[in-house]
Design a protein around this motif. Sequence first.
Motif, short mmCIF file in Angstrom:
data_model
loop_
_atom_site.label_atom_id
_atom_site.label_comp_id
_atom_site.label_asym_id
_atom_site.label_seq_id
_atom_site.Cartn_x
_atom_site.Cartn_y
_atom_site.Cartn_z
N GLU A 1 0.83 -1.21 0.00
CA GLU A 1 0.00 0.00 0.00
C GLU A 1 0.87 1.26 0.00
OE1 GLU A 1 -3.91 1.72 2.40
OE2 GLU A 1 -2.77 0.03 3.21
N SER B 1 2.41 1.76 -3.39
CA SER B 1 1.41 2.28 -4.32
C SER B 1 1.15 3.76 -4.08
CB SER B 1 0.10 1.49 -4.18
OG SER B 1 0.28 0.14 -4.54
N LEU B 2 1.14 4.17 -2.82
CA LEU B 2 0.92 5.58 -2.51
C LEU B 2 2.07 6.44 -3.04
CD1 LEU B 2 -0.36 8.01 -1.19
CD2 LEU B 2 0.55 7.23 1.03
N THR C 1 1.78 6.81 -6.64
CA THR C 1 0.69 7.73 -6.98
C THR C 1 1.17 9.17 -6.92
OG1 THR C 1 -0.98 6.18 -6.14
CG2 THR C 1 -1.61 8.49 -6.31
N SER D 1 -7.14 8.07 -5.48
CA SER D 1 -6.42 6.79 -5.36
C SER D 1 -7.01 5.88 -4.30
CB SER D 1 -4.96 7.05 -5.03
OG SER D 1 -4.81 7.51 -3.68
N TYR E 1 -5.80 5.75 -1.33
CA TYR E 1 -4.73 5.40 -0.40
C TYR E 1 -4.59 6.39 0.76
CZ TYR E 1 -3.20 2.24 -4.12
OH TYR E 1 -3.15 1.25 -5.08
N ASN F 1 -10.30 8.97 1.82
CA ASN F 1 -10.92 7.68 2.10
C ASN F 1 -10.91 7.41 3.61
OD1 ASN F 1 -11.74 5.04 2.28
ND2 ASN F 1 -9.99 4.19 1.15
N ALA G 1 -8.62 4.53 4.78
CA ALA G 1 -7.18 4.54 4.51
C ALA G 1 -6.39 4.79 5.79
CB ALA G 1 -6.85 5.61 3.47
N TYR H 1 -3.07 6.23 5.63
CA TYR H 1 -2.00 7.20 5.39
C TYR H 1 -2.57 8.60 5.20
CZ TYR H 1 1.03 3.16 4.59
OH TYR H 1 1.74 2.00 4.74
N GLU I 1 1.24 7.82 9.13
CA GLU I 1 0.14 6.89 9.37
C GLU I 1 -0.80 7.45 10.43
OE1 GLU I 1 1.41 3.01 10.46
OE2 GLU I 1 2.16 2.49 8.46
#
Length: 322
Positions: A16, A19-20, A23, A75, A77, A93, A96, A98, A125
């Motif tokens: 994850e 991916s962030l 992004t 995204s 994320y 989100n 999520a 992050y 986080e």
Amino acid sequence: MRRLPPVLVEDGCSRELVSLIRTILAACKEISFRVGQGALSGVLGSTLDENIQGETQKKLDVLSNQLLKDILLESGYVKAIASEEEDTTVAGNPDAKYIVAFDPLDGSSNIDINSLVGTIFSIMEVDKESDPADPAIFLQSGRKQVAAGYVLYGPSTMLALSTGKGTRIFTLDKTHGSFLLTHDYAKIPADTNEFAINASNQRFWTAPMQQYIEDLLAGKTGPRGKNFNMRWIAAMVGDVHRVLCRGGLFTYPEDTKDPNKPYKLRLLYEANPMAMLIEQAGGLAHTGQENILDIQPTEIHQRVAVILGSKNEVEACLGYHQ
């Protein structure tokens, strides 16, 4: 040369988080293209608006902020984002874990003269149960960062990144759009003879900083016993990149020009991510009173003094502040 994702996986980053970061870099590649087009893209010059900082917004400031904001929120994320160009945080989100704070285009005064600019970002986080609409979730010390970095838009587009396992530098290969590792584990020399400061503010600095710079300028004939060179790019990303590559000291100290704004640089999305990169490369990042990464933030757009770079030189500067 290794691509970015395998390096991050090797460092133990979750899928994850990888991916962030990818992004964020997708938006930065688009910003890089727009910056590179210059006047051809019709985005040079200023808007008629000011941001929350009271600073006139450049067209590329607004565009860069919108690109990052849109891609991050879409995204899934991120729970929330904070930006230099936004009055407050923006919810994402709820599920999520992050949050991302960023300066979408650092050094925007350089845009219209085709000089260095960049994007700075910080990733932290939060608990999944936390409220994405609550700005207080961003009020964490820099020690809580799980990743930090900047993308420098220069002759080549470069990424400096740390996930807590050292600071690495990548270069964007524009032939296929990948960031490739070009400087593994940057190491800042402990000693230096270069410094970067906005000397036009000299008359407003506090006495300790005035004396420190005066001694540097005295060179071999002064108490430091050696000559120093001064460098100033007027974009934090450019000055910090030079420090990461060959050492030096960068400072934007406290001053008395505006009693209501004694500090220039923002803690969450400028000082903290840069401090993480510098410390992970063996340097030191301080305000003159405390380590930057140890500061407990009290507001999203909080400003702080910054003294960072080669460890021994930063400590020499701090000696004047004791």
